[in-house]
Design a protein around this motif. Structure first.
Motif, PDB file in Angstrom:
ATOM      1  N   ARG A  37     -14.287   3.425  -3.008  1.00 57.88           N
ATOM      2  CA  ARG A  37     -13.007   3.632  -3.691  1.00 57.88           C
ATOM      3  C   ARG A  37     -13.072   4.826  -4.645  1.00 57.88           C
ATOM      4  O   ARG A  37     -12.092   5.561  -4.805  1.00 57.88           O
ATOM      5  CB  ARG A  37     -12.646   2.360  -4.457  1.00 57.88           C
TER       6      ARG A  37
ATOM      7  N   ARG B  62      -2.788   5.241  -2.223  1.00 58.78           N
ATOM      8  CA  ARG B  62      -3.475   4.146  -2.919  1.00 58.78           C
ATOM      9  C   ARG B  62      -3.655   2.968  -1.986  1.00 58.78           C
ATOM     10  O   ARG B  62      -2.716   2.546  -1.328  1.00 58.78           O
ATOM     11  CB  ARG B  62      -2.671   3.691  -4.135  1.00 58.78           C
ATOM     12  N   LEU B  63      -4.880   2.443  -1.928  1.00 56.16           N
ATOM     13  CA  LEU B  63      -5.144   1.244  -1.150  1.00 56.16           C
ATOM     14  C   LEU B  63      -4.786   0.014  -1.972  1.00 56.16           C
ATOM     15  O   LEU B  63      -5.123  -0.067  -3.157  1.00 56.16           O
ATOM     16  CB  LEU B  63      -6.614   1.156  -0.733  1.00 56.16           C
TER      17      LEU B  63
ATOM     18  N   THR C 160     -11.131   9.702  -0.625  1.00 54.48           N
ATOM     19  CA  THR C 160      -9.675   9.671  -0.742  1.00 54.48           C
ATOM     20  C   THR C 160      -9.144   8.388  -0.113  1.00 54.48           C
ATOM     21  O   THR C 160      -9.875   7.653   0.570  1.00 54.48           O
ATOM     22  CB  THR C 160      -9.059  10.865  -0.016  1.00 54.48           C
ATOM     23  N   ALA C 161      -7.861   8.115  -0.316  1.00 52.84           N
ATOM     24  CA  ALA C 161      -7.265   6.908   0.258  1.00 52.84           C
ATOM     25  C   ALA C 161      -7.422   6.894   1.772  1.00 52.84           C
ATOM     26  O   ALA C 161      -7.875   5.897   2.355  1.00 52.84           O
ATOM     27  CB  ALA C 161      -5.792   6.804  -0.137  1.00 52.84           C
ATOM     28  N   GLU C 162      -7.085   7.984   2.435  1.00 55.98           N
ATOM     29  CA  GLU C 162      -7.207   7.997   3.895  1.00 55.98           C
ATOM     30  C   GLU C 162      -8.668   8.061   4.332  1.00 55.98           C
ATOM     31  O   GLU C 162      -9.023   7.568   5.398  1.00 55.98           O
ATOM     32  CB  GLU C 162      -6.409   9.147   4.502  1.00 55.98           C
TER      33      GLU C 162
ATOM     34  N   SER D  85       0.837  -1.191   0.000  1.00 52.14           N
ATOM     35  CA  SER D  85       0.000   0.000   0.000  1.00 52.14           C
ATOM     36  C   SER D  85       0.875   1.245   0.000  1.00 52.14           C
ATOM     37  O   SER D  85       2.060   1.198   0.338  1.00 52.14           O
ATOM     38  CB  SER D  85      -0.903   0.003   1.237  1.00 52.14           C
TER      39      SER D  85
ATOM     40  N   ARG E  50      -9.651   4.474   4.216  1.00 58.46           N
ATOM     41  CA  ARG E  50      -9.087   3.744   5.358  1.00 58.46           C
ATOM     42  C   ARG E  50      -9.855   4.061   6.635  1.00 58.46           C
ATOM     43  O   ARG E  50     -10.101   3.186   7.458  1.00 58.46           O
ATOM     44  CB  ARG E  50      -7.604   4.082   5.502  1.00 58.46           C
TER      45      ARG E  50
END
Length: 321
Positions: free
Chosen positions: A190, A98-99, A194-196, A94, A199
């Motif tokens: 997705r 990007r996940l 955003t990526a964070e 990771s 998460r």
């Protein structure tokens, strides 16, 4: 006498004793779907050993142990020291922006013709500790949690607005329907977050699903029920804090034990294993693009025709939990 799980404390109030494979094991149940085996009773002060292969997975006990995983959901074996050749590195890296595919809840083998019965993920004994968690939870609970914590603006998107996302309806869904709804939600998250942000969303899912994401211990193996007629689990790489990168982290290995740990008389079925391993081909390993799993030419799934005799549950009764 059939193996049993005795409720008396040993050696602490939250521990029990599991009688299995003609031995007694120290165990605990941190979640209803989790059984943690800490080691053999009376061996608390000894160095880690390979009791996994030398006792629990012997041919005469193997199917009973597999059925224990099927019935439980997640069986954790601590203090195991092994370098068995069937393990391979877990792929996927990771980045802050990007996940990896492994950060989304998933079953193993989704791109293959048949999902493996379960996946064993292992943290080898190594100099560097593993800092990133692996979250595990029942499939139904994961999808319910994904709906419960889904932001309203995402639930209103065209892809999801027409879906029946009532919790009682999700509770009645079969695996295919769960996969479909989950896929729609995952793609929406997705695309829109955003990526964070994604998460953070999945950390909320972990909590709402009451997922098991205890820190990895060196020498720990986790057997995750991946495909059966009863309890199936999903898992994911779970950053429990913002992913900033640049932090040393111990590595994991894995295998599909039911399909890859051969019994006497089993032979190669490269096409079946290649199809399963192909899902890893797009995931990088140590920063490099991977090739199809090297194990594809070396193993045969245990459910395929073979001259090997599989272990009968009557030979090794499943523990009464």
């Amino acid at each position: 006498m059939a193996p049993t799980l005795n409720a008396h404390a040993h050696p602490a109030p939250d521990h029990s004793v599991l009688e299995f494979a003609n031995r007694q094991w120290r165990v605990r149940r941190p979640r209803p779907f989790v059984l943690v085996i800490e080691g053999e009773v009376g061996q608390e002060d000894t160095a880690p050993s390979d009791y996994l292969h030398e006792q629990l997975l012997l041919p005469e006990w193997r199917e009973a142990f597999y059925q224990l995983v099927d019935a439980t959901g997640l069986v954790v074996c601590l203090n195991v020291h092994t370098q068995h050749a069937t393990y391979r590195d877990v792929r996927g890296r990771s980045s802050k922006g990007r996940l990896s595919q492994g950060e989304y809840y998933h079953h193993d083998g989704c791109s293959g013709p048949v999902k493996p019965r379960f996946v064993e993920i292992r943290c080898p004994i190594q100099p560097q500790a593993r800092g990133v968690a692996t979250a595990v939870a029942p499939h139904h609970d994961v999808v319910k949690a994904m709906v419960q914590v889904l932001p309203a603006e995402l639930a209103a998107t065209p892809a999801l607005a027409e879906m029946d996302m009532r919790l009682d309806a999700i509770g009645q869904m079969d695996g295919a329907a769960l996969d479909h709804l989950q896929g729609l939600i995952t793609r929406t998250v997705r695309k829109k977050l955003t990526a964070e942000g994604a998460r953070s969303y999945f950390r909320q899912v972990d909590a709402a699903a009451n997922a098991y994401f205890e820190p990895w211990a060196l020498g720990e193996s986790r057997f995750i029920a991946n495909a059966n007629s009863g309890i199936t689990m999903q898992h994911r790489r779970a950053y429990q804090a913002p992913h900033t990168g640049g932090v040393a982290n111990g590595h994991l290995v894995k295998r599909w034990t039911n399909e890859e740990l051969l019994l006497p008389g089993q032979v190669v079925d490269s096409a079946w294993m290649a199809a399963l391993c192909s899902e890893e081909d797009g995931e990088p390993l140590d920063g490099q693009v991977g090739t199809v799993c090297a194990l594809a030419g070396n193993f045969k799934p245990s459910h395929a025709p073979t001259s090997a005799k599989t272990t009968s549950p009557t030979q090794a009764p499943v523990p009464n939990l």
